[in-house]
Enzyme design. Structure first.
Site: not given
Ligand code: PBG
Length: 328
Positions: A201, A254
Site C-alpha cells: 500500500k 493499491k
Molecule cells: C484506511 C484506508 C484508506 C484507503 C483504504 N483503507 C485510506 C488511507 O490509507 O488514507 C483508501 C481507499 C481509497 O482511496 O479508495 N487506512
C-alpha cells in the site's frame, strides 16, 4: 513468417473472432464493492468528490448489498464512520461499533449468502488524529507507535470476525500486523477467517476522496512513515513476502492504475490470490472526465478494470463495481 504471410488483423475481423482469442476476462464475480457505513436510519449522503458513492446507514447498506448480490458481485468491502472518535480509536473494536452493526444486519439478509463480506481493519476512521495507529511523541513532534497499535488492530479484527466478517483486510501498514491479527483471530474462535492484507500500500495522493468519504484525513503530518514510497517495487516485494510469512491468505495491491507493474511483479512472485484496489482518486478522476464528456463512460470503466486483470489481479475492489456488472 512475417507480412504478408502473417496478418494480425485476420483474428480481429469480427466480434465473435475477437471473443474467441481474448486472453483476459472480466466477470462481475471478480468485483468487490466498497461501502461506507454511517450511523442513523435511511441515510444516503453522497460524497462530494465521489459522485455515485454514498455514506449509508445500516438499513441502506442492506439494500445496497441486495442489489450487489443480484448483480452477481463477488463481495463487499466495509468501512465505518463512527459516531465519535478518540485518541485510541476505540470505536474500531467496539462490539457494537458501526461496521459490527452493519455486519450483524448483513448476516441476517439473503444477500450475505451470495457475497463475501470483507471488513477493512484500520484505526484511521476511528482516531481523532486520523492516523492508522497510536500517536506518541517522536522525531517530528509525533510518531505512530507501531507495537502497541498491533494489539488494538488484533482486537478490532477479532470483533469484526465475531460480528460476521468473512474476511479481515488490514490496511494500516504497521509492521507485524498480519501475525498479530492472525493470533487474535485464532485466540477468539475465528481460526477459519482468512486475512486479505493490503501488502503493498503506497502513500498515495489518490486516496484523497476516500478521506472525505471516510472522514479519515490525518489532522497533522502524513502517512509516509508507514505507507510505502511510490518509487519502490523491490520494497513492495519484501512487504508481500513478510505478510505471507506472517499468515496472509490473500494480498491486495493499491492504488491500482499507477502501480500495475507492482501487481504484475507480485503475480509472478507468489501463488496466493491477488486483488487490486482501484482507489477513490482513480474513480474520481474518471468520473470527472465522464462528466465533462471527455471519455466514454462505459468503455473506459471496463478498459480500466481489464487492465488490472491483465496485470495479474484475480479480483478488483472498485467503486465502479455495480456499473461494471451492469455493462457485463
Ligand atoms: C484506511 C484506508 C484508506 C484507503 C483504504 N483503507 C485510506 C488511507 O490509507 O488514507 C483508501 C481507499 C481509497 O482511496 O479508495 N487506512
Amino acid at each position: 513468417m512475417s507480412f504478408p504471410e502473417t496478418r494480425m488483423r485476420r483474428l480481429r475481423r469480427s466480434e465473435s473472432m475477437r471473443a474467441l482469442v481474448r486472453e483476459t476476462t472480466l466477470d462481475p464475480g471478480d468485483l468487490i464493492y466498497p461501502l461506507f457505513i454511517c450511523p442513523g436510519k435511511s441515510i444516503r449522503h453522497e460524497i462530494g468528490s465521489m459522485p455515485g458513492v454514498f455514506n449509508l446507514s445500516v438499513d441502506e447498506v442492506v439494500r445496497e448489498a441486495e442489489e450487489a448480490a443480484s448483480l452477481g458481485l463477488g463481495g463487499l468491502l466495509l468501512f465505518g464512520l463512527p459516531e465519535t472518535k478518540d485518541e485510541q480509536g476505540t470505536g474500531a473494536w467496539d462490539d457494537n461499533g458501526i461496521v459490527q452493526q452493519g455486519l450483524i444486519a448483513l448476516k441476517q439478509s439473503a444477500a450475505a449468502k451470495k457475497l463475501v463480506l470483507i471488513a477493512d481493519v484500520c484505526l484511521c476512521e476511528y482516531t481523532s488524529h486520523g492516523h492508522c495507529g497510536l500517536i506518541v511523541e517522536g522525531r517530528n513532534g509525533w510518531d505512530v507507535d507501531n507495537d502497541p497499535s498491533l494489539e488494538l488492530l488484533g482486537r478490532t479484527a477479532a470483533s469484526l470476525a465475531r460480528a460476521g466478517a468473512d474476511v479481515i483486510a488490514p490496511s494500516d501498514m504497521m509492521d507485524g500486523r498480519v501475525a498479530a491479527i492472525r493470533r487474535a483471530l485464532d485466540a477468539s474462535g475465528s481460526a477459519e477467517v482468512p486475512i486479505l492484507s493490503y501488502a503493498s500500500k503506497f502513500a498515495s495522493a489518490f486516496y484523497g476522496p476516500f478521506r472525505e468519504a471516510a472522514d479519515s484525513a490525518p489532522q497533522f503530518g502524513d502517512r509516509k512513515t508507514y505507507q510505502m514510497d511510490g518509487a519502490n517495487i523491490r520494497e513492495a516485494m519484501r512487504e508481500i513476502d513478510l505478510d505471507i510469512a506472517e499468515g496472509a491468505d490473500m494480498i491486495l495491491m493499491k492504488p491500482a492504475m499507477p502501480y500495475l507493474d507492482v501487481v504484475r511483479a507480485a503475480r509472478e512472485r507468489v501463488d496466493v490470490p491477488i486483488g487490486a484496489y482501484q482507489v477513490s482518486g482513480e474513480y474520481s478522476m474518471l468520473q470527472a472526465a465522464f462528466e465533462k464528456g471527455w471519455l466514454d463512460r462505459d468503455r473506459t470503466i471496463l478498459e480500466s478494470l481489464l487492465g488490472m486483470r491483465r496485470a495479474g489481479a484475480g479480483f478488483i475492489v472498485t467503486y465502479f463495481a455495480k456499473d461494471a456488472a451492469r455493462l457485463l
